[in-house]
Design a protein around this motif. Structure first.
Motif, mmCIF file in Angstrom:
data_model
loop_
_atom_site.group_PDB
_atom_site.id
_atom_site.type_symbol
_atom_site.label_atom_id
_atom_site.label_comp_id
_atom_site.label_asym_id
_atom_site.label_seq_id
_atom_site.Cartn_x
_atom_site.Cartn_y
_atom_site.Cartn_z
ATOM 1 N N LYS A 29 -11.307 -56.504 -4.314
ATOM 2 C CA LYS A 29 -10.062 -55.754 -4.116
ATOM 3 C C LYS A 29 -10.284 -54.575 -3.171
ATOM 4 O O LYS A 29 -9.460 -54.320 -2.271
ATOM 5 N N GLU A 30 -11.388 -53.885 -3.345
ATOM 6 C CA GLU A 30 -11.700 -52.744 -2.483
ATOM 7 C C GLU A 30 -11.857 -53.187 -1.031
ATOM 8 O O GLU A 30 -11.345 -52.546 -0.106
ATOM 9 N N THR A 31 -12.550 -54.306 -0.820
ATOM 10 C CA THR A 31 -12.742 -54.816 0.537
ATOM 11 C C THR A 31 -11.430 -55.281 1.140
ATOM 12 O O THR A 31 -11.149 -55.034 2.319
ATOM 13 N N GLU A 32 -10.609 -55.949 0.342
ATOM 14 C CA GLU A 32 -9.288 -56.380 0.817
ATOM 15 C C GLU A 32 -8.458 -55.177 1.265
ATOM 16 O O GLU A 32 -7.820 -55.211 2.336
ATOM 17 N N ASP A 33 -8.455 -54.117 0.481
ATOM 18 C CA ASP A 33 -7.682 -52.920 0.826
ATOM 19 C C ASP A 33 -8.185 -52.294 2.126
ATOM 20 O O ASP A 33 -7.396 -51.831 2.960
ATOM 21 N N LYS A 34 -9.500 -52.287 2.299
ATOM 22 C CA LYS A 34 -10.072 -51.720 3.522
ATOM 23 C C LYS A 34 -9.716 -52.562 4.743
ATOM 24 O O LYS A 34 -9.428 -52.025 5.816
ATOM 25 N N VAL A 35 -9.745 -53.871 4.576
ATOM 26 C CA VAL A 35 -9.361 -54.773 5.675
ATOM 27 C C VAL A 35 -7.913 -54.531 6.068
ATOM 28 O O VAL A 35 -7.573 -54.463 7.258
ATOM 29 N N LYS A 36 -7.064 -54.410 5.078
ATOM 30 C CA LYS A 36 -5.635 -54.200 5.333
ATOM 31 C C LYS A 36 -5.381 -52.899 6.089
ATOM 32 O O LYS A 36 -4.542 -52.838 6.997
ATOM 33 N N ALA A 96 -7.572 -51.130 7.991
ATOM 34 C CA ALA A 96 -8.335 -50.929 9.226
ATOM 35 C C ALA A 96 -7.604 -51.480 10.446
ATOM 36 O O ALA A 96 -6.948 -52.510 10.389
ATOM 37 N N SER A 97 -7.753 -50.793 11.563
ATOM 38 C CA SER A 97 -7.242 -51.310 12.835
ATOM 39 C C SER A 97 -8.385 -51.769 13.732
ATOM 40 O O SER A 97 -8.160 -52.455 14.726
ATOM 41 N N HIS A 98 -9.607 -51.381 13.380
ATOM 42 C CA HIS A 98 -10.797 -51.755 14.145
ATOM 43 C C HIS A 98 -11.861 -52.178 13.137
ATOM 44 O O HIS A 98 -12.221 -51.429 12.238
ATOM 45 N N ILE A 99 -12.362 -53.427 13.270
ATOM 46 C CA ILE A 99 -13.322 -53.966 12.307
ATOM 47 C C ILE A 99 -14.537 -54.515 13.053
ATOM 48 O O ILE A 99 -14.397 -55.255 14.020
ATOM 49 N N VAL A 100 -15.720 -54.151 12.566
ATOM 50 C CA VAL A 100 -16.967 -54.675 13.114
ATOM 51 C C VAL A 100 -17.626 -55.554 12.061
ATOM 52 O O VAL A 100 -17.892 -55.115 10.939
ATOM 53 N N VAL A 101 -17.873 -56.812 12.428
ATOM 54 C CA VAL A 101 -18.640 -57.737 11.586
ATOM 55 C C VAL A 101 -20.032 -57.818 12.187
ATOM 56 O O VAL A 101 -20.191 -58.181 13.354
ATOM 57 N N ALA A 102 -21.042 -57.469 11.415
ATOM 58 C CA ALA A 102 -22.411 -57.480 11.916
ATOM 59 C C ALA A 102 -23.154 -58.687 11.377
ATOM 60 O O ALA A 102 -23.148 -58.951 10.179
#
Length: 371
Positions: A138-145, A147-153
């Motif tokens: 849930k925490e990750t989902e909220d952060k994804v929602k 965010a306007s800029h996301i980095v996948v490493a």
């Protein structure tokens, strides 16, 4: 005299072995399953669960106990806890539970405790309790929602699939960057060009030669994270989602039975070296590598060899997969992969994996259908 098979781990490998043995209804044999999580976690779909409006917790997390109640109560025991120390000489394992430590004796022991992500706040593996996994999703989902800029490493299979999910949903509204330490995704696998091409269609930017050295908070109050690359370059992002590497859950295993990578040393029977009654399957072995389908094959072999050992019969050589398959979902309508050296069409990968991320198989793991 009753014999005990102690299975450590309630994920793909451990639950498979437990079901395989229980279905045999072996006389005077009790299967004890130890798992930290009360629920079976279809973590293959975690990358889609963190996309708002897609899978729910109950879609990818199912309670384990009801799945075992089909068997006679005297034939199994479910212990919610974690293995703290194994003593192969005394044939015991110390298990930490909510009510305190407990020492469990065994006749045959199966190590199937899997692996975890190096970063404890990523939900790609079930390395904690059910409540903690749900909260993290849930925490990750909220952060994804937000965010306007996301980095996948990390541009391995998980990173490519995660970037694909984000690109499919947000490629036109958010900036999504996939960092690849090498000059190709998927470690340069022959499926790499197809995967990169599919990501490009989803507006995912791939930055090659971008090995992450560290992260740090950006300017105070900005809420951003600075990702520091090996060459000194920094990327400021709203959300940093690392997918690099796995850490085997083998801290409870005596060190002489582990290799330099902290995975368990096994022979051709998947029996732990220098033992006669300890077996291992899945990510704790990582031989030939960690993988869902490899774990399934190994679990079947271990279950058979445990059954043979209980009957004082010689074990069978554990056979690998007949073909080497790599399949990566890239969003909810495409994919990339190969079978041995033959590249698979995007539609074929979508049909086999990307459409549901394998959720149609989850029931078979819960009810023992795959075993």
């Amino acid at each position: 005299m009753s014999k005990t098979v102690l299975v450590l781990g309630g994920a793909y490998g451990g639950l498979h072995v437990a079901h395989a043995l229980l279905k045999k209804q072996l006389k005077d044999v009790k299967v004890v399953l130890v798992t930290k999580n009360t629920h079976f976690y279809w973590n293959l779909a975690s990358i889609r669960r963190i996309i708002p409006g897609q899978y729910k917790d109950e879609d990818i997390l199912k309670p384990i106990e009801p799945a075992l109640k089909r068997y006679p109560s005297t034939s199994y025991e479910l212990i919610i806890g974690s293995a703290e120390a194994a003593d192969f000489a005394s044939k015991t394992v110390r298990v930490a539970t909510a009510t305190g430590d407990r020492t469990v004796a065994y006749d045959q022991l199966v190590l199937a405790t899997g692996s975890r992500t190096p970063e404890p706040d990523m939900p790609w593996k079930a390395s904690s309790t059910y409540e903690e996994v749900v909260a993290l999703l849930k925490e990750t989902e909220d952060k994804v929602k937000a965010a306007s800029h996301i980095v996948v490493a990390g541009a391995g299979a998980t990173g490519v699939e995660l970037a694909g999910e984000l690109g499919f949903e947000f490629g036109k509204t958010k900036e999504i960057i996939l960092l690849s330490a090498g000059d190709k995704v998927l470690g340069g696998d022959i499926a790499a060009p197809a995967a990169a091409n599919e990501l490009k269609k989803l507006n995912v930017a791939i930055k090659y030669g971008a090995k992450v050295e560290s992260t740090r908070p950006a300017a105070e109050g900005s809420g951003k994270t600075e990702v520091v690359l090996a060459g000194g370059e920094t990327i400021a992002t709203d959300l940093y989602l690392p997918t690099m590497g796995l850490v085997p859950n083998t801290e409870y295993v005596p060190t002489q039975f582990l290799n330099e990578n902290k995975t368990v040393k096994v022979d051709e029977f998947l029996r732990v070296l220098e033992t006669t009654d300890v077996w291992a399957a899945g990510d704790v072995v990582s031989k030939p590598r960690a993988g869902f389908m490899i774990t399934q094959k190994q679990a079947a072999a271990v279950a058979k060899n445990v059954e043979l050992a209980l009957a004082d019969k010689a074990p069978l050589v554990a056979k690998g997969l007949p073909v080497d398959i790599l399949a990566c979902a890239v969003g909810r309508s495409r994919g990339a992969g190969r079978m041995n050296s033959f590249r698979l069409p995007s539609l074929g990968v979508w049909l086999a994996k990307g459409r549901t991320l394998g959720l149609q198989m989850m029931g078979g793991y819960l009810d023992g259908g795959v075993a």
